[in-house]
Design a protein around this motif. Structure first.
Motif, PDB file in Angstrom:
ATOM      1  N   GLN A 183      48.222  48.482  37.224  1.00 59.24           N
ATOM      2  CA  GLN A 183      46.797  48.542  36.501  1.00 59.24           C
ATOM      3  C   GLN A 183      46.343  49.879  36.107  1.00 59.24           C
ATOM      4  O   GLN A 183      45.607  49.987  34.974  1.00 59.24           O
ATOM      5  N   GLN A 226      44.271  41.979  42.913  1.00 57.94           N
ATOM      6  CA  GLN A 226      45.673  41.160  42.993  1.00 57.94           C
ATOM      7  C   GLN A 226      45.351  39.860  43.252  1.00 57.94           C
ATOM      8  O   GLN A 226      46.121  38.786  43.016  1.00 57.94           O
ATOM      9  N   ARG A 279      55.442  45.045  28.981  1.00 62.08           N
ATOM     10  CA  ARG A 279      54.444  44.256  28.861  1.00 62.08           C
ATOM     11  C   ARG A 279      53.910  44.545  27.330  1.00 62.08           C
ATOM     12  O   ARG A 279      53.419  43.767  26.678  1.00 62.08           O
ATOM     13  N   CYS A 338      45.943  32.006  27.752  1.00 58.94           N
ATOM     14  CA  CYS A 338      46.820  31.327  28.586  1.00 58.94           C
ATOM     15  C   CYS A 338      46.104  30.390  29.692  1.00 58.94           C
ATOM     16  O   CYS A 338      44.897  30.701  29.712  1.00 58.94           O
ATOM     17  N   GLN A 367      45.824  32.849  39.513  1.00 60.74           N
ATOM     18  CA  GLN A 367      46.067  32.528  38.356  1.00 60.74           C
ATOM     19  C   GLN A 367      47.872  31.947  38.224  1.00 60.74           C
ATOM     20  O   GLN A 367      48.270  31.693  36.900  1.00 60.74           O
ATOM     21  N   GLY A 368      48.290  32.056  39.465  1.00 61.12           N
ATOM     22  CA  GLY A 368      49.807  32.159  39.394  1.00 61.12           C
ATOM     23  C   GLY A 368      50.681  32.964  38.760  1.00 61.12           C
ATOM     24  O   GLY A 368      51.812  32.766  38.337  1.00 61.12           O
ATOM     25  N   GLN A 369      50.111  34.383  38.638  1.00 57.26           N
ATOM     26  CA  GLN A 369      50.730  35.406  37.708  1.00 57.26           C
ATOM     27  C   GLN A 369      51.373  36.324  38.638  1.00 57.26           C
ATOM     28  O   GLN A 369      51.947  37.238  38.097  1.00 57.26           O
ATOM     29  N   LEU A 370      51.063  36.314  39.785  1.00 59.86           N
ATOM     30  CA  LEU A 370      51.768  37.366  40.919  1.00 59.86           C
ATOM     31  C   LEU A 370      52.053  36.495  42.141  1.00 59.86           C
ATOM     32  O   LEU A 370      51.315  35.721  42.749  1.00 59.86           O
ATOM     33  N   HIS A 377      51.812  45.909  41.283  1.00 66.24           N
ATOM     34  CA  HIS A 377      50.604  45.172  40.241  1.00 66.24           C
ATOM     35  C   HIS A 377      49.615  46.336  40.137  1.00 66.24           C
ATOM     36  O   HIS A 377      48.893  46.668  39.382  1.00 66.24           O
ATOM     37  N   ALA A 379      46.805  36.809  26.686  1.00 64.48           N
ATOM     38  CA  ALA A 379      46.348  36.456  28.228  1.00 64.48           C
ATOM     39  C   ALA A 379      45.017  35.637  28.237  1.00 64.48           C
ATOM     40  O   ALA A 379      44.764  34.885  29.084  1.00 64.48           O
ATOM     41  N   GLU A 410      44.951  37.630  40.640  1.00 65.35           N
ATOM     42  CA  GLU A 410      46.203  37.249  39.608  1.00 65.35           C
ATOM     43  C   GLU A 410      47.077  36.248  40.272  1.00 65.35           C
ATOM     44  O   GLU A 410      47.666  35.662  39.852  1.00 65.35           O
TER      45      GLU A 410
END
Length: 441
Positions: A417, A394, A43, A441, A400-403, A413, A438, A397
């Motif tokens: 962090q 978590q 990342r 988005c 947000q559909g990120q995890l 995750h 980020a 996240e």
């Protein structure tokens, strides 16, 4: 003959040119921590330095059961599976020397240390911390600097030869041993003050003389860092935070040594702002270990609370009970570190910042309980309110559909962090780019 600079040497050179870059070292062998570290390096577009310690991985297997070649293959396989480029992966060896054999005479302990460092170098470990500071059975009570340096130079010669015979680029070296106790102090009152500039200068001079006297001129040019105490440490419940003013003279000293940076051990649990300050002040190699496995333990305990709500008791993993049972049955990794009453020891076994439970995740009953916990939760849908209650960051996240809500994805995750703080401190330009991406988005 000029050698092409390795990525580590290039990074140190960039730091000494004034670029806001450093190198973070993940000192851990746990697969979830390593997987999280790979994700963070991807990342933030950083090098990934994975280090094994001399008691963790050695020619006899260490406490992981792996020799250097096996550990290398283990990490390489994981990187390949995650699509992480090999050229950005660096393996390091920490505290390589006679540490594991201190109870034996010096000639015997150093013979084992020679085999150890040769095995690391032949396996392609590029960053080698030479540490011969510990006394052996027939040594005087306090080793003089010249003996420590001469033994370190001896190991450097062996590492150079082993790397060359295996066709690897010559290793880079870290010298110096003024470090906090591995895994944190028993009490923070025992923590050390920052290394004095005079002590750092003495270490550098004595090691330089030892290398040059041994004809290791090329190896000395590959000494990239010196281990010092920057004034950071932790015990079971408290953290000694970085104080830039206290380290100012030490920072000024290394600024006058071209091509050299400091390596800081036990930077776990520091504020992210402190990590940025440390890199700025030339503590450009930051080592982290217990903080990552502490995050793993926190995540597993949170998942256990979720399991308690969703899974019948007869099917539950009992992970935390199993972990404590194994720690009580095999107390060698925690007993001397956790003083106090049985209740105080119980609390420290589970919650202590020194995270001695990290030595037990590979024990068969504990590993089986972790697998059962993950299988139990992956077989059900974790309700969002439970996720918010026990793993709130978590949960955000996931919203947000990120995890994904798989147990291992949640754990990685959470570990990530912690490690991301180091990546941002060591690659500020990439951190700004990631944070900007980020935000839009």
């Amino acid at each position: 003959m000029n050698q092409t600079l390795s990525p580590v040497q290039q990074l140190v050179k960039a730091h000494r040119r004034g670029e806001a870059v450093g190198l973070y070292s993940v000192c851990c062998s746990h697969p979830m921590v390593l997987s999280a570290a790979i994700g963070v390096a991807q990342r933030y577009d950083t090098l990934l330095l994975i280090e094994a310690t001399s008691n963790q991985v050695d020619q006899f297997g260490g406490y992981t059961g792996m020799n250097p070649e096996q550990f290398r293959d283990y990490v390489h396989d994981m990187a390949r599976e995650r699509g992480f480029p090999r050229e950005r992966l660096v393996l390091g060896g920490d505290h390589l020397g006679p540490n594991a054999w201190q109870s034996r005479p010096a000639h015997e302990a150093m013979a084992h240390a020679e085999v150890l460092v040769a095995a690391y170098a032949a396996a392609g470990f590029h960053k080698i911390h030479l540490d011969c500071s510990m006394r052996c059975a027939d040594d005087p009570a306090t080793l003089d600097d010249e003996t420590v340096a001469a033994r370190s130079a001896r190991l450097a010669a062996i590492a150079d030869a082993a790397a060359g015979q295996a066709g690897h680029q010559p290793p880079v070296y870290v010298i110096g041993t003024e470090v906090p106790v591995p895994g944190g102090e028993s009490a923070l009152a025992d923590a050390g003050a920052p290394t004095s500039p005079q002590a750092a200068e003495r270490t550098l001079e004595v090691h330089c003389r030892a290398f040059l006297d041994a004809g290791l001129h090329a190896a000395w040019r590959r000494v990239i860092a010196m281990v010092v105490q920057p004034g950071v440490d932790f015990d079971h419940s408290h953290i000694q935070h970085y104080d830039a003013a206290q380290a100012e003279q030490l920072s000024a000293f290394v600024a006058g040594q071209p091509g050299l940076v400091f390596e800081a051990h036990s930077t776990d649990y520091q504020r992210e702002s402190s990590l940025h300050q440390m890199v700025r002040d030339h503590f450009a190699i930051l080592k982290v270990g217990p903080a990552a496995t502490f995050a793993l333990r926190e995540g597993l305990l949170a998942l256990c609370h979720i399991e308690d709500e969703l899974v019948p008791p007869a099917q539950a993993s009992r992970l935390m009970a199993v972990l404590d049972e194994v720690m009580l049955a095999k107390p060698e990794h925690w007993r001397k570190h956790y003083p106090g009453s049985s209740e105080e020891q119980r609390l420290m076994r589970r919650y202590g910042l020194s995270d001695r439970c990290r030595y037990y995740w590979n024990e068969a009953p504990v590993a089986a309980a972790v697998d059962q916990l993950c299988a139990n939760l992956d077989a059900v849908e974790i309700p969002l309110p439970l996720l918010s209650q026990h793993l709130h960051e978590q949960y955000l996240e996931v919203l947000q559909g990120q995890l994904a809500t798989g147990a291992r994805a949640l754990l990685e995750h959470k570990i990530g962090q912690v490690l991301a703080q180091y990546a941002r401190a060591c690659n500020r330009n990439a951190a700004v780019a990631v944070d900007h991406a980020a935000s839009i988005c």
